[in-house]
Scaffold this motif. Sequence first.
Motif, PDB file in Angstrom:
ATOM      1  N   ILE A 351       2.479  14.889   4.395  1.00 50.25           N
ATOM      2  CA  ILE A 351       2.473  13.590   5.067  1.00 50.25           C
ATOM      3  C   ILE A 351       1.078  12.976   5.050  1.00 50.25           C
ATOM      4  O   ILE A 351       0.902  11.788   4.760  1.00 50.25           O
ATOM      5  CB  ILE A 351       2.992  13.742   6.514  1.00 50.25           C
ATOM      6  CG1 ILE A 351       4.505  13.936   6.494  1.00 50.25           C
ATOM      7  CG2 ILE A 351       2.621  12.533   7.364  1.00 50.25           C
ATOM      8  CD1 ILE A 351       5.104  14.209   7.850  1.00 50.25           C
ATOM      9  N   ARG A 352       0.071  13.785   5.362  1.00 50.29           N
ATOM     10  CA  ARG A 352      -1.297  13.249   5.383  1.00 50.29           C
ATOM     11  C   ARG A 352      -1.745  12.820   3.979  1.00 50.29           C
ATOM     12  O   ARG A 352      -2.467  11.829   3.829  1.00 50.29           O
ATOM     13  CB  ARG A 352      -2.258  14.274   5.982  1.00 50.29           C
ATOM     14  CG  ARG A 352      -2.123  14.379   7.502  1.00 50.29           C
ATOM     15  CD  ARG A 352      -3.094  15.362   8.112  1.00 50.29           C
ATOM     16  NE  ARG A 352      -3.014  15.355   9.560  1.00 50.29           N
ATOM     17  CZ  ARG A 352      -3.840  14.697  10.367  1.00 50.29           C
ATOM     18  NH1 ARG A 352      -4.827  13.983   9.840  1.00 50.29           N
ATOM     19  NH2 ARG A 352      -3.704  14.735  11.672  1.00 50.29           N
ATOM     20  N   ALA A 353      -1.323  13.558   2.956  1.00 49.39           N
ATOM     21  CA  ALA A 353      -1.664  13.171   1.591  1.00 49.39           C
ATOM     22  C   ALA A 353      -1.013  11.826   1.239  1.00 49.39           C
ATOM     23  O   ALA A 353      -1.643  10.956   0.618  1.00 49.39           O
ATOM     24  CB  ALA A 353      -1.217  14.247   0.604  1.00 49.39           C
ATOM     25  N   ALA A 354       0.242  11.649   1.648  1.00 46.26           N
ATOM     26  CA  ALA A 354       0.938  10.388   1.374  1.00 46.26           C
ATOM     27  C   ALA A 354       0.275   9.228   2.104  1.00 46.26           C
ATOM     28  O   ALA A 354       0.107   8.132   1.542  1.00 46.26           O
ATOM     29  CB  ALA A 354       2.403  10.498   1.791  1.00 46.26           C
ATOM     30  N   MET A 355      -0.130   9.453   3.343  1.00 48.78           N
ATOM     31  CA  MET A 355      -0.759   8.379   4.101  1.00 48.78           C
ATOM     32  C   MET A 355      -2.170   8.086   3.584  1.00 48.78           C
ATOM     33  O   MET A 355      -2.617   6.933   3.604  1.00 48.78           O
ATOM     34  CB  MET A 355      -0.768   8.722   5.587  1.00 48.78           C
ATOM     35  CG  MET A 355       0.630   8.712   6.196  1.00 48.78           C
ATOM     36  SD  MET A 355       0.666   8.715   7.995  1.00 48.78           S
ATOM     37  CE  MET A 355      -0.099  10.302   8.327  1.00 48.78           C
ATOM     38  N   ALA A 356      -2.875   9.116   3.123  1.00 47.63           N
ATOM     39  CA  ALA A 356      -4.197   8.887   2.543  1.00 47.63           C
ATOM     40  C   ALA A 356      -4.083   8.006   1.296  1.00 47.63           C
ATOM     41  O   ALA A 356      -4.904   7.100   1.081  1.00 47.63           O
ATOM     42  CB  ALA A 356      -4.852  10.224   2.197  1.00 47.63           C
ATOM     43  N   ALA A 357      -3.060   8.268   0.470  1.00 40.25           N
ATOM     44  CA  ALA A 357      -2.839   7.438  -0.720  1.00 40.25           C
ATOM     45  C   ALA A 357      -2.479   6.016  -0.324  1.00 40.25           C
ATOM     46  O   ALA A 357      -2.916   5.041  -0.967  1.00 40.25           O
ATOM     47  CB  ALA A 357      -1.733   8.057  -1.579  1.00 40.25           C
ATOM     48  N   LEU A 358      -1.674   5.888   0.759  1.00 36.68           N
ATOM     49  CA  LEU A 358      -1.301   4.562   1.253  1.00 36.68           C
ATOM     50  C   LEU A 358      -2.536   3.789   1.713  1.00 36.68           C
ATOM     51  O   LEU A 358      -2.701   2.601   1.400  1.00 36.68           O
ATOM     52  CB  LEU A 358      -0.308   4.707   2.402  1.00 36.68           C
ATOM     53  CG  LEU A 358       0.117   3.420   3.115  1.00 36.68           C
ATOM     54  CD1 LEU A 358       0.873   2.503   2.159  1.00 36.68           C
ATOM     55  CD2 LEU A 358       0.983   3.753   4.335  1.00 36.68           C
ATOM     56  N   VAL A 359      -3.411   4.457   2.460  1.00 38.79           N
ATOM     57  CA  VAL A 359      -4.632   3.814   2.952  1.00 38.79           C
ATOM     58  C   VAL A 359      -5.516   3.389   1.788  1.00 38.79           C
ATOM     59  O   VAL A 359      -6.060   2.271   1.772  1.00 38.79           O
ATOM     60  CB  VAL A 359      -5.392   4.767   3.900  1.00 38.79           C
ATOM     61  CG1 VAL A 359      -6.796   4.233   4.197  1.00 38.79           C
ATOM     62  CG2 VAL A 359      -4.622   4.957   5.201  1.00 38.79           C
ATOM     63  N   GLU A 360      -5.675   4.262   0.797  1.00 38.78           N
ATOM     64  CA  GLU A 360      -6.516   3.946  -0.358  1.00 38.78           C
ATOM     65  C   GLU A 360      -5.954   2.742  -1.118  1.00 38.78           C
ATOM     66  O   GLU A 360      -6.708   1.857  -1.559  1.00 38.78           O
ATOM     67  CB  GLU A 360      -6.613   5.160  -1.285  1.00 38.78           C
ATOM     68  CG  GLU A 360      -7.536   4.962  -2.470  1.00 38.78           C
ATOM     69  CD  GLU A 360      -8.970   4.646  -2.052  1.00 38.78           C
ATOM     70  OE1 GLU A 360      -9.651   3.905  -2.796  1.00 38.78           O
ATOM     71  OE2 GLU A 360      -9.411   5.126  -0.979  1.00 38.78           O
ATOM     72  N   HIS A 361      -4.637   2.695  -1.254  1.00 35.24           N
ATOM     73  CA  HIS A 361      -4.011   1.555  -1.941  1.00 35.24           C
ATOM     74  C   HIS A 361      -4.246   0.263  -1.167  1.00 35.24           C
ATOM     75  O   HIS A 361      -4.545  -0.789  -1.760  1.00 35.24           O
ATOM     76  CB  HIS A 361      -2.517   1.804  -2.114  1.00 35.24           C
ATOM     77  CG  HIS A 361      -1.797   0.677  -2.810  1.00 35.24           C
ATOM     78  ND1 HIS A 361      -1.192  -0.354  -2.118  1.00 35.24           N
ATOM     79  CD2 HIS A 361      -1.612   0.411  -4.137  1.00 35.24           C
ATOM     80  CE1 HIS A 361      -0.656  -1.200  -2.980  1.00 35.24           C
ATOM     81  NE2 HIS A 361      -0.896  -0.759  -4.214  1.00 35.24           N
ATOM     82  N   ARG A 362      -4.141   0.317   0.166  1.00 36.74           N
ATOM     83  CA  ARG A 362      -4.357  -0.876   0.981  1.00 36.74           C
ATOM     84  C   ARG A 362      -5.814  -1.337   0.905  1.00 36.74           C
ATOM     85  O   ARG A 362      -6.096  -2.532   0.869  1.00 36.74           O
ATOM     86  CB  ARG A 362      -3.941  -0.606   2.425  1.00 36.74           C
ATOM     87  CG  ARG A 362      -4.170  -1.793   3.380  1.00 36.74           C
ATOM     88  CD  ARG A 362      -3.383  -3.052   2.980  1.00 36.74           C
ATOM     89  NE  ARG A 362      -1.967  -2.809   2.914  1.00 36.74           N
ATOM     90  CZ  ARG A 362      -1.143  -2.905   3.977  1.00 36.74           C
ATOM     91  NH1 ARG A 362      -1.641  -3.234   5.152  1.00 36.74           N
ATOM     92  NH2 ARG A 362       0.135  -2.675   3.837  1.00 36.74           N
ATOM     93  N   ARG A 363      -6.726  -0.404   0.898  1.00 35.73           N
ATOM     94  CA  ARG A 363      -8.141  -0.785   0.775  1.00 35.73           C
ATOM     95  C   ARG A 363      -8.379  -1.525  -0.546  1.00 35.73           C
ATOM     96  O   ARG A 363      -9.187  -2.464  -0.618  1.00 35.73           O
ATOM     97  CB  ARG A 363      -9.031   0.466   0.822  1.00 35.73           C
ATOM     98  CG  ARG A 363      -9.120   1.135   2.190  1.00 35.73           C
ATOM     99  CD  ARG A 363     -10.141   2.257   2.132  1.00 35.73           C
ATOM    100  NE  ARG A 363     -10.156   3.068   3.336  1.00 35.73           N
ATOM    101  CZ  ARG A 363     -10.766   2.735   4.474  1.00 35.73           C
ATOM    102  NH1 ARG A 363     -11.422   1.590   4.544  1.00 35.73           N
ATOM    103  NH2 ARG A 363     -10.733   3.557   5.504  1.00 35.73           N
ATOM    104  N   THR A 364      -7.674  -1.104  -1.587  1.00 30.64           N
ATOM    105  CA  THR A 364      -7.848  -1.718  -2.905  1.00 30.64           C
ATOM    106  C   THR A 364      -7.158  -3.071  -2.991  1.00 30.64           C
ATOM    107  O   THR A 364      -7.708  -4.033  -3.540  1.00 30.64           O
ATOM    108  CB  THR A 364      -7.295  -0.787  -3.999  1.00 30.64           C
ATOM    109  OG1 THR A 364      -7.955   0.482  -3.922  1.00 30.64           O
ATOM    110  CG2 THR A 364      -7.502  -1.381  -5.383  1.00 30.64           C
ATOM    111  N   SER A 365      -5.944  -3.148  -2.440  1.00 37.25           N
ATOM    112  CA  SER A 365      -5.139  -4.366  -2.585  1.00 37.25           C
ATOM    113  C   SER A 365      -5.518  -5.455  -1.593  1.00 37.25           C
ATOM    114  O   SER A 365      -5.212  -6.627  -1.802  1.00 37.25           O
ATOM    115  CB  SER A 365      -3.652  -4.027  -2.429  1.00 37.25           C
ATOM    116  OG  SER A 365      -3.396  -3.512  -1.128  1.00 37.25           O
ATOM    117  N   GLY A 366      -6.176  -5.078  -0.506  1.00 36.10           N
ATOM    118  CA  GLY A 366      -6.590  -6.081   0.476  1.00 36.10           C
ATOM    119  C   GLY A 366      -5.728  -6.036   1.723  1.00 36.10           C
ATOM    120  O   GLY A 366      -4.599  -5.533   1.711  1.00 36.10           O
ATOM    121  N   PRO A 367      -6.244  -6.552   2.851  1.00 36.73           N
ATOM    122  CA  PRO A 367      -5.554  -6.450   4.142  1.00 36.73           C
ATOM    123  C   PRO A 367      -4.298  -7.321   4.224  1.00 36.73           C
ATOM    124  O   PRO A 367      -4.168  -8.326   3.518  1.00 36.73           O
ATOM    125  CB  PRO A 367      -6.617  -6.931   5.135  1.00 36.73           C
ATOM    126  CG  PRO A 367      -7.511  -7.826   4.339  1.00 36.73           C
ATOM    127  CD  PRO A 367      -7.543  -7.244   2.963  1.00 36.73           C
TER     128      PRO A 367
END
Length: 592
Positions: A351-367
């Motif tokens: 779960i934490r790995a999936a959420m870390a990837a989600l956070v990284e994607h959001r940082r890249t794509s913008g708020p």
Amino acid sequence: MKRNAKFKTMPATLESFGAALDFLSRFEPFSTTNLDTIARAVRRQILNGEHVVTYDGDRIIGYAGWLPTTQQSGDAWADDRGELEPSDTDADAAALTTVAVEDPTITLGLMRACRDLNPGIRVFFKRAYGNRGRGARKASVLNTTGSAPAERLEKRKPTSTAPRPAIADDPCLFLYALAEQHPGETMRIPVGETSVVIVQDPALAARVLVGNLGNYTKNFASFTPFFGRSRLTLDGEAWRHSQRISQSFIAPHDTARALALVAGIYDDFADALLATGGAPTVIDGLIDRAAVAALTEVAFSTPLDVLGSSFAEDLRPIIRYAAARTWDLPGVPSGADSAMLAHAQSATDRIRAAMAALVEHRRTSGPENDALSALIAAADETQSGPEETRIDLAGELLTLVVAGSDTTSAALGWALSVLASAPDFQDQLREEIRATIGDHDPSMADFDRIPSLRPFIDEILRVFPPVAILSRFAQASDMIGNEAIVPGDRVLVSVIGLHQNPSAWDAPREFRIDRHDPHGEGRADRKSNFMAFSAGPRICGGARFAQIEMATALIKVLRKSRLELAEPLPFAFEWGASMRRRGGQKMKIIAL
């Protein structure tokens, strides 16, 4: 050394376990050690009194835990010539395996306290526990001191092997029985070597949850190793700070958007039920997936599939393990084992790995305008500030997923099960839906236009409250009814007891939706006895969203299918973050 530093062992409770893990998680190498490894060691140390904690007031500033061993094994371990071997029967040494301090000046006092608790034997320790850049150097001291003074250090007695008490084995069934046998009473119940106070009176519950709120802190220590410092586990100003950041996204400000997303998700859920082909099926997993999907779509603007095929399923072992550890009180055999912990840990890692990837994607794509972006921004802003103001991003995201989905899932399971067992009422509700909104997706106004819909949901929440127990710790002396409360008492507000109190609800064991008629006599008075979402400042932030979900789900399912019980279902419960039926909700889904 700090002038106010005090050295003592902790009581063998789950709260001690959670507090110790929380403290150690701030220091290397423990912050990067597999949770299974460190949790096993700390659990033993807490249960057996094989530890010393340094306090500055009520705050932990140092921890040392050891393992009984032999001098031969300890010497080899200190020299890095071999693994440390425990010795519970012929120990003539102790090895300090877990040491962390907030202030280096307390280290000497902490070591002395460890020696005081191991009189006459050699204590082995390494000079570097929290800094892997320094080489581990052998050091040992032969203790010649006597036992520590009783007023300074008190070693715990071995834990009793008494049978597991009924309240720990099936707490919800116990509370239903208590409500029937002692309606409305506040009672102190023995549990193992200690006791808990159970509150079933609404006025006294309001004192605990609202009137004397500052004296009763939350009790979620068993979730701390998995959820970190989040709005679930925090209290006081730290909790309020966390709540302010995400609350508007749990109680959606854009209800039209939330409704559209939820409608699509529960359309898919209704189709998934039909895909069972009318075969007897335990439907809990399908409900869980829909509830988690609704949360990730609304709060994270992210389809569930993006987080992985096992994301929703992985929440269950975490919740089961943390709930099982809740009753690890002195004298109560644990309901958890190493296999449960390993399962929970591996699920947490995924779960934490999936959420870390989600956070990284959001940082890249913008708020975006959602809870995910708000929490990322808050975590970044507070990263360099004091610990009490920092946002634990992973912990907050996991809390939102669980708190925003689990209770809804549990309540929806009970609702579908009751409908399956009451075919005439099921037909009535289906006809009301058709007559009121036809085939259209519902609006907020439509929920109140369907006569039986909201009263039915409210009665489900009364009879089967998802959060059946509200657990608190007393910080100071108090009186709850005729029961004297002392600091450290565990106080349980029984929502089951409140909802089964005959002084507030006529024939409380009967399922009657007329109790919740908005125009019915006495409804306003009964509202103070209805605490399905808790009460006061800590009232469930997702209550409104949960009711939207339940209403939408029932509309979507009843339009497409008829629900039938596959077999009589047991009146037995699985208690975790919410109350579920033990064995699951099993039924047949017949296409219309």
